[in-house]
Scaffold this active site. Structure first.
Site, PDB file in Angstrom:
ATOM      1  CD  GLU A  52       8.491  20.732  16.091  1.00 43.17           C
ATOM      2  OE1 GLU A  52       7.999  19.584  16.117  1.00 43.17           O
ATOM      3  OE2 GLU A  52       8.727  21.382  17.126  1.00 43.17           O
ATOM      4  CG  HIS A 106      17.844  23.532  22.397  1.00 46.03           C
ATOM      5  ND1 HIS A 106      17.596  22.194  22.519  1.00 46.03           N
ATOM      6  CD2 HIS A 106      16.661  24.148  22.668  1.00 46.03           C
ATOM      7  CE1 HIS A 106      16.323  22.012  22.862  1.00 46.03           C
ATOM      8  NE2 HIS A 106      15.740  23.175  22.959  1.00 46.03           N
TER       9      HIS A 106
END
Lengths: 340, 328
Positions: free
Chosen positions: B69, B138
């Site tokens: 990322e 999440h």
């Protein structure tokens, strides 16, 4: 005076190294008397360079040897210690000094200072206040060059400390996976801020990490500008030919503290004195004289560099401050009058 | 989704929130060769199908990446500086936290810090919100973090039409845009005006009413409209405003409604403490001086079991109760 090609090349490299040394010495002097970030004594006159100043004194051969193998349209990412890279890529010392002084005519209009020195017009995409942060940016710039089928490469400078940050692994892997035109340059001054890097680094060091990703690397004496030049020439040619990334590990030494107000007393004085025997400027000068270049020719370069930087200082001293309203420029004005 | 015909005239079409984003990106990529998209699993059309069909049409410009990322975001900054317009896919916003230096210190500050020498026209898509039974890592809604950061645009579409129109505007903004789709809206179907754009910084007034104003965005939009319908049956007229972008945010529309209703409830799925609702409520209090209230999640991580997750969820019933409370 017409010199044989090797002597002329070394003299040209020496000229840029001397410009960097003169710039760093002048900036260091201009930062004495107080750096705002560390607090000023009462009644003290703030220094002309009021911010943190990370000097590359002693490391000139790496910047110069690598950049001698770049063209203007090649790109470069740098570190917090980025004056040398910026000058070697072709930036104007006067506009750089204006930026260090926080003046409106600096490259960043006074918004960046030393730690964010940049000249995008010569492909120098910025010094960076965060260790290893230039690595992902370099891979992206190289990715764009490849996608746009441009013939240029990216030189990505970072220090030995960067090898212990995650983006080092992510960036090297990325460049190798996509076979990108990046020349990674580890400018190894052997110290991470104020802590020796060796005991903080597992395994066999940065080159071994590059090799683990099958990136070909070369280790070189980073104080020998000819050795850096030669290695960079080989590696840059391979990168330019589309061979994917290459890795140059240049070992050098930081003569000064982490910042200009840091005396570096955590280091053994004998170690520093020994390292100064390998001053890249002294080494280059000795080689030039040995090969028959007249001392006067070398001295003339020293004098020119001194004059050039004295002029840069005078320009910066006379340059205007930014207007307060400039604080609201170079950013989107998305809500008129509602900055707070 | 089949490739739509290229038409210059506008027409409306039913499609999902995911299809709307896909269509917007397809149109923009056809028109501008500088646009590329990069992220994990893009090669199979994105984990939510929001890039479906694009890898086939643009094999060189939809870039499948390693799970990196920080480098995805940092590379996008470098790509932007070297002349591309990258769309970054972070998969879920929780993973974008691995790229915070690249977002906050690099993308957001580049233009300013270097005195305008460069621009970073990247669009970072980072889906937010509770996604059933996905628990604490999440399910977050972190829009306030980015609204706090000078240099960033923050978009939070709540409908297919806005996901289509805002994504197109985001690609034109010239500055880094944090683009937050909500994971439970991907299948939401609605009418999209193909060829339209939704400007950044313009709210949408979804229902008119004089009794109170409900300001919301993203997942809150359809729930607030439901709550307003229920309140309407009881004779309470709520004006529902979808901000659509949090920076810039449409203060004028909100203030005008507040002047009319004198009661403003701000609703969001994010944790209420220091959420963007606080900024809206405080601005209304300062500029209009009317009654304000907030409804956000309690300051707890999202739990896994349904009964725990529900504590963090917005619902039409919770919004209706908060509305009735401010009317007391």
């Amino acid at each position: 005076m017409v010199l044989p090609v090797p002597q002329q090349r070394l003299l040209d490299l020496y000229r840029v190294m001397r410009r960097i040394r003169a710039f760093e010495d002048a900036a260091e002097t201009a930062s004495q008397g107080g750096v705002a970030a560390w607090g000023l004594a009462e009644n003290a006159t703030p220094a002309k360079v009021r911010g943190p100043l990370h000097l590359s004194t002693g490391q000139e051969a790496v910047a110069v040897g690598v950049c001698a193998n770049l063209v203007r349209k090649d790109l470069l990412t740098s570190t917090h210690r980025g004056h040398g890279h910026t000058l070697a890529k072709g930036a104007d010392p006067a506009r750089m000094m204006c930026e260090l002084f926080g003046r409106a005519t600096g490259y960043n209009h006074g918004k960046g200072g030393s730690m964010h020195i940049a000249d995008f017009s010569v492909g120098m995409l910025g010094a960076n206040g965060v260790v290893a942060a230039g690595i992902p940016i370099a891979t992206g710039a190289a990715h764009a060059l490849k996608l746009r089928k441009q013939p240029n490469i990216v030189a990505c400078f970072f220090g030995d400390g960067a090898a212990n940050r995650g983006p080092f692994l992510e960036g090297l892997n990325w460049a190798q996976v996509y076979q990108l035109p990046v020349l990674f340059v580890c400018e190894d001054n052997r110290i991470s801020a104020t802590t020796p890097t060796g005991p903080m680094t597992a395994g066999k060091g940065v080159s071994a990490r590059a090799k683990a990703l099958a990136i070909a690397s070369e280790k070189v004496d980073g104080n020998d500008v000819e050795a850096v030049d030669a290695a960079a020439a080989r590696l840059a040619a391979q990168v330019r030919a589309g061979g994917g990334p290459r890795f140059l590990h240049a070992v050098t030494y930081r003569f000064k503290g982490h910042v200009s107000v840091d005396p570096g007393s955590y280091r053994d004085a004998r170690e520093v004195e020994t390292a100064k025997q390998s001053d890249p400027l002294l080494l280059a000068r000795a080689k030039l004289l040995e090969r028959g270049v007249p001392a006067a020719a070398v001295d003339a370069i020293d004098g020119e560099a001194g004059q050039e930087i004295a002029a840069a200082l005078a320009t910066a001293d006379a340059a205007p401050w930014p207007q307060a309203s400039a604080a609201y420029e170079d950013i989107m004005n998305t809500v008129t009058g509602a900055w707070r | 989704m089949n490739a739509p015909e290229r038409k210059t005239a506008m027409h409306t079409q039913q499609m999902t929130y995911a299809e709307a984003a896909c269509l917007a990106l397809r149109e923009k990529m056809r028109a501008d060769a500088r646009i590329v998209a990069l992220g994990e699993d893009l090669g199979r059309g994105g984990v939510f199908g929001q890039y479906r069909g694009l890898p086939q049409e643009f094999p060189d410009r939809i870039i499948d990446t390693p799970i990196s990322e920080a480098n995805i975001m940092g590379a996008a900054v470098g790509m932007a500086l070297a002349g591309l317009k990258p769309v970054v896919e972070m998969r879920v916003i929780d993973f974008a936290l691995c790229a915070m230096d690249e977002i906050v210190n690099q993308a957001a500050k580049n233009r300013y810090m270097f005195g305008g020498q460069g621009r970073v026209p990247l669009v970072a898509r980072m889906p937010i919100g509770i996604w059933s039974a996905s628990a604490a890592q999440h399910s977050q809604s972190l829009e306030a973090w980015f609204a706090h950061m000078p240099g960033l645009v923050v978009a939070v579409p709540g409908t297919p039409a806005d996901n289509y129109g805002l994504l197109k505007s985001a690609l034109d903004s010239g500055d880094p845009v944090i683009y937050m789709e909500h994971k439970e809206l991907w299948g939401l179907t609605g009418e999209v005006t193909v060829g339209s754009e939704v400007p950044l910084g313009r709210a949408n007034v979804l229902t008119q009413g004089g009794d109170l104003t409900i300001v919301t965005w993203s997942r809150g939009v359809s729930l607030a409209v439901q709550a307003a319908a229920s309140l309407g049956k009881a004779g309470i007229a709520a004006e529902v405003i979808d901000l659509r972008t949090l920076w810039p945010w449409d203060r004028e529309t909100v203030f005008a409604s507040a002047v009319k209703t004198r009661k403003v409830l701000v609703v969001h799925e994010a944790v209420q403490v220091a959420g963007f609702g606080a900024e809206v409520a405080a601005s209304v209090a300062e500029h209009v001086g009317c009654k304000v209230a907030r409804l956000g999640a309690p300051r707890i991580p999202v739990g896994y079991a349904q009964v725990l997750e529900d504590e963090s969820r917005l619902s039409a019933a919770k919004i209706e109760a908060a509305a009735r409370n401010i009317l007391k």
